[in-house]
Design a protein around this motif. Sequence first.
Motif, PDB file in Angstrom:
ATOM      1  N   UNK A 165       7.633  32.009  74.807  1.00 39.51           N
ATOM      2  CA  UNK A 165       8.722  31.050  74.937  1.00 39.51           C
ATOM      3  C   UNK A 165       9.786  31.595  75.897  1.00 39.51           C
ATOM      4  N   UNK A 166       9.961  30.929  77.031  1.00 32.62           N
ATOM      5  CA  UNK A 166      10.877  31.416  78.063  1.00 32.62           C
ATOM      6  C   UNK A 166      12.342  31.343  77.652  1.00 32.62           C
ATOM      7  N   UNK A 167      12.694  30.515  76.659  1.00 32.50           N
ATOM      8  CA  UNK A 167      14.096  30.334  76.278  1.00 32.50           C
ATOM      9  C   UNK A 167      14.547  31.267  75.163  1.00 32.50           C
ATOM     10  N   UNK A 168      13.659  32.137  74.693  1.00 36.38           N
ATOM     11  CA  UNK A 168      14.012  33.049  73.603  1.00 36.38           C
ATOM     12  C   UNK A 168      13.847  34.490  74.068  1.00 36.38           C
ATOM     13  N   UNK A 169      14.892  35.278  73.889  1.00 35.42           N
ATOM     14  CA  UNK A 169      14.834  36.709  74.175  1.00 35.42           C
ATOM     15  C   UNK A 169      15.049  37.467  72.881  1.00 35.42           C
ATOM     16  N   UNK A 170      14.189  38.419  72.589  1.00 31.89           N
ATOM     17  CA  UNK A 170      14.319  39.258  71.400  1.00 31.89           C
ATOM     18  C   UNK A 170      14.750  40.649  71.844  1.00 31.89           C
ATOM     19  N   UNK A 171      15.884  41.093  71.317  1.00 30.38           N
ATOM     20  CA  UNK A 171      16.404  42.423  71.631  1.00 30.38           C
ATOM     21  C   UNK A 171      16.167  43.324  70.429  1.00 30.38           C
ATOM     22  N   UNK A 172      15.155  44.199  70.526  1.00 29.04           N
ATOM     23  CA  UNK A 172      14.826  45.075  69.400  1.00 29.04           C
ATOM     24  C   UNK A 172      15.787  46.265  69.379  1.00 29.04           C
ATOM     25  N   UNK A 173      15.858  46.897  68.220  1.00 28.60           N
ATOM     26  CA  UNK A 173      16.735  48.059  68.069  1.00 28.60           C
ATOM     27  C   UNK A 173      18.207  47.734  68.269  1.00 28.60           C
ATOM     28  N   UNK A 174      18.586  46.500  67.969  1.00 28.64           N
ATOM     29  CA  UNK A 174      19.965  46.048  68.205  1.00 28.64           C
ATOM     30  C   UNK A 174      20.623  45.735  66.869  1.00 28.64           C
ATOM     31  N   UNK A 230      27.499  45.284  65.022  1.00 26.74           N
ATOM     32  CA  UNK A 230      28.618  45.962  64.361  1.00 26.74           C
ATOM     33  C   UNK A 230      29.978  45.336  64.655  1.00 26.74           C
ATOM     34  N   UNK A 231      30.028  44.297  65.504  1.00 25.46           N
ATOM     35  CA  UNK A 231      31.311  43.649  65.787  1.00 25.46           C
ATOM     36  C   UNK A 231      31.084  42.235  66.300  1.00 25.46           C
ATOM     37  N   UNK A 232      32.018  41.345  65.950  1.00 24.06           N
ATOM     38  CA  UNK A 232      32.002  39.959  66.425  1.00 24.06           C
ATOM     39  C   UNK A 232      33.411  39.597  66.869  1.00 24.06           C
ATOM     40  N   UNK A 233      33.517  38.953  68.031  1.00 24.70           N
ATOM     41  CA  UNK A 233      34.808  38.463  68.516  1.00 24.70           C
ATOM     42  C   UNK A 233      34.650  36.997  68.899  1.00 24.70           C
ATOM     43  N   UNK A 234      35.503  36.145  68.319  1.00 25.68           N
ATOM     44  CA  UNK A 234      35.453  34.715  68.621  1.00 25.68           C
ATOM     45  C   UNK A 234      36.628  34.303  69.498  1.00 25.68           C
ATOM     46  N   UNK A 235      36.385  33.292  70.310  1.00 25.40           N
ATOM     47  CA  UNK A 235      37.432  32.673  71.103  1.00 25.40           C
ATOM     48  C   UNK A 235      37.060  31.204  71.280  1.00 25.40           C
ATOM     49  N   UNK A 236      37.983  30.358  71.742  1.00 22.12           N
ATOM     50  CA  UNK A 236      37.688  28.923  71.829  1.00 22.12           C
ATOM     51  C   UNK A 236      36.461  28.581  72.668  1.00 22.12           C
ATOM     52  N   UNK A 248      31.456  36.711  71.257  1.00 23.90           N
ATOM     53  CA  UNK A 248      30.921  37.971  71.770  1.00 23.90           C
ATOM     54  C   UNK A 248      30.506  38.838  70.596  1.00 23.90           C
ATOM     55  N   UNK A 249      29.340  39.424  70.701  1.00 25.21           N
ATOM     56  CA  UNK A 249      28.833  40.305  69.649  1.00 25.21           C
ATOM     57  C   UNK A 249      28.491  41.655  70.255  1.00 25.21           C
ATOM     58  N   UNK A 250      28.774  42.726  69.520  1.00 24.89           N
ATOM     59  CA  UNK A 250      28.461  44.085  69.969  1.00 24.89           C
ATOM     60  C   UNK A 250      27.392  44.677  69.077  1.00 24.89           C
ATOM     61  N   UNK A 251      26.391  45.297  69.695  1.00 26.53           N
ATOM     62  CA  UNK A 251      25.327  45.937  68.929  1.00 26.53           C
ATOM     63  C   UNK A 251      25.318  47.428  69.182  1.00 26.53           C
ATOM     64  N   UNK A 252      24.967  48.153  68.133  1.00 21.71           N
ATOM     65  CA  UNK A 252      24.853  49.600  68.203  1.00 21.71           C
ATOM     66  C   UNK A 252      23.426  49.919  68.622  1.00 21.71           C
ATOM     67  N   UNK A 253      23.262  50.265  69.855  1.00 17.77           N
ATOM     68  CA  UNK A 253      21.966  50.637  70.408  1.00 17.77           C
ATOM     69  C   UNK A 253      22.234  51.728  71.444  1.00 17.77           C
ATOM     70  N   UNK A 254      21.209  52.256  72.083  1.00 12.90           N
ATOM     71  CA  UNK A 254      21.451  53.340  73.056  1.00 12.90           C
ATOM     72  C   UNK A 254      22.474  52.989  74.126  1.00 12.90           C
ATOM     73  N   UNK A 255      22.605  51.699  74.460  1.00 10.74           N
ATOM     74  CA  UNK A 255      23.537  51.307  75.514  1.00 10.74           C
ATOM     75  C   UNK A 255      24.847  50.743  74.970  1.00 10.74           C
TER      76      UNK A 255
END
Length: 621
Positions: free
Chosen positions: A193-202, A205-211, A215-222
Amino acid sequence: MDPVIIVGAGPVGLALALALARQEVPSVVLDEGPGNDEQRLARTVVLREDTTALVERLTGLPLDEAGFRWAGWRSMRRKQVMSEITFDADGAGGPVYGSAGAAYGSGGAGYGSGGAGYGSAGSAGVSDRSMGGSRRPVDDSTGAVGGPRGSVGDARGPVGSSGRPPEGAEGPAPLHIAQHVLTGALRAAIATERLVKVAVGSRLDAIEQEPSGITAHTRDPKGTWWRGSYLVGCDGPRSTVRKLLDIRFPGRTAVERHAVAALHAELPWPGEALLHRMPPWRTSGPATGEVTARPLPDGVWRLDWLLPPGKDLVTPELLVTRVRETLAGWSGGPTPPYELLDTGVHTVHHRLARRWRAGRVFLAGDAAHLLGALGTQGLDEGLRDADNLAWKLALAWHHGPHEALLDSYQAERRAVVAARLRAADQALPVVRGGGGLRAYVPGSARGHDALLTDGHLGRGALGTPGTYTDSPLAPARADSTAPVDTAPGAPVVDVRVTAEDGSFVRLRDRLGRGALLVVLIAPGTGVWERKHWVSAGIMPRLAAAVTALPHPAELLVAEGYPGAAAHTVLLVRPDGHLVTALSGVRPADLYKAAEATLGGPAGSGSQAETETRTERAATRG
């Protein structure tokens, strides 16, 4: 526009990603694991008709090839067969009940070598529809009937003196499938499925909302930041999303505990699921009040033993002893050969999140609710969450946020799950209380059996798919409203329809595409090619009314629908729930119903305006 962020790569999160992709909405699935699933045959799920159809639509895989549909269901109490249901080869089933006093066996008689039931020549029993009510030979030396399913003594036909079968007994067989097989099928579909991306090892640990987005932050090597339009937490009972939003998750802990074993064995009722309450044989360790056997493919069975309240440790030695005692009790002799494949302890909790939406963040599946007592299946409700939310997010993603529509997810789904939890919590002390005067009330055992059968087979208050009766999306009743057997807000019946290209398809096959469905009931159209009637009678006027609706809709034609008169027009939501049924072509009423289904006129119903209504619905839950 930014993709939808889905946190969690279990069945609910993966199903939601595929459902969004079918409606041309991209998503990113944050998977904190390695991208594959541990193979555990002691972790299985039972899917009902609607959720099985949903997964098959999303994966393109006939689940019958990956799971197992039960040939039948039987319920026993001590040596007595309480009820028996046979599922036909095409999935339809009907109940086979014996007399309220019918009992297999007398004294200490066990299952004989003939295979199936306790019995002596003088005992009344349960009839098998396929036998036509005839007697079967009885082995006087063992007390066993001469075959895997039988009636001894006074045969009573499909329904004995227990009265009429429970409402809704007929229906397709449930599908029993290992959870890693189900998840693997969803992952395989996502891989193409071209419209779905799976990010493993993610790991989130944080969520930021705005109108304008989230934005979500994941704890991974990067240490990655992910930008999205919406975020859905499908990350299980210990949901990080729910904790980051500080949403309460009240409920009850450990309402049931089961010891579980998956094994290769030959049981006396091939392909049938069994619920055995108060089995008559002696057991080592804590008493076993209930054991369930459910078949899987390739001769594998999952056995569950209800454990007494408490936190007693289930040791490997105790579990092996329980397996041997149970198999010996059912076979009426020494323990037959078996191969133990997997074991575990399944603990059921009942919890319900206070809120399922916070701005651009939603909860679904086990992150929003936990249930599973009395044979009910929490994954069924999680998949229904995904089906309900997908088309609403898709509409908001393509056409801009419509707060009343997005708010309706919590109002509808939370109310349904709350009702399911209430039904289970009310039934638990009745079924599990034990002792007291209640145990001596005539018919109480059969009533308990009916409750448990409802839970295991997805019927009644414990299991029937929910109806969105009080949905904020429900249109006002019009004078042209027509009666049909499906209540407004309930799932539609899967009838055969003629599509716009003239092909014959099932109604469920047209769901989940984001479009509303308009179904005209026109007897006789199935025997004529579409070209002969598409421009005749009321069709041109109806086609014009469908084109004028405020949202894309597909016009379908059915020869019949339960309870519907000729020229009845059904309006169906993208998730398969009936909006309304109208008598004839009523363009204005059809438009108003479609507009209500979308949350009202465009631009109406801000989140602040609908918050009171949504919270009221949540409070009722």
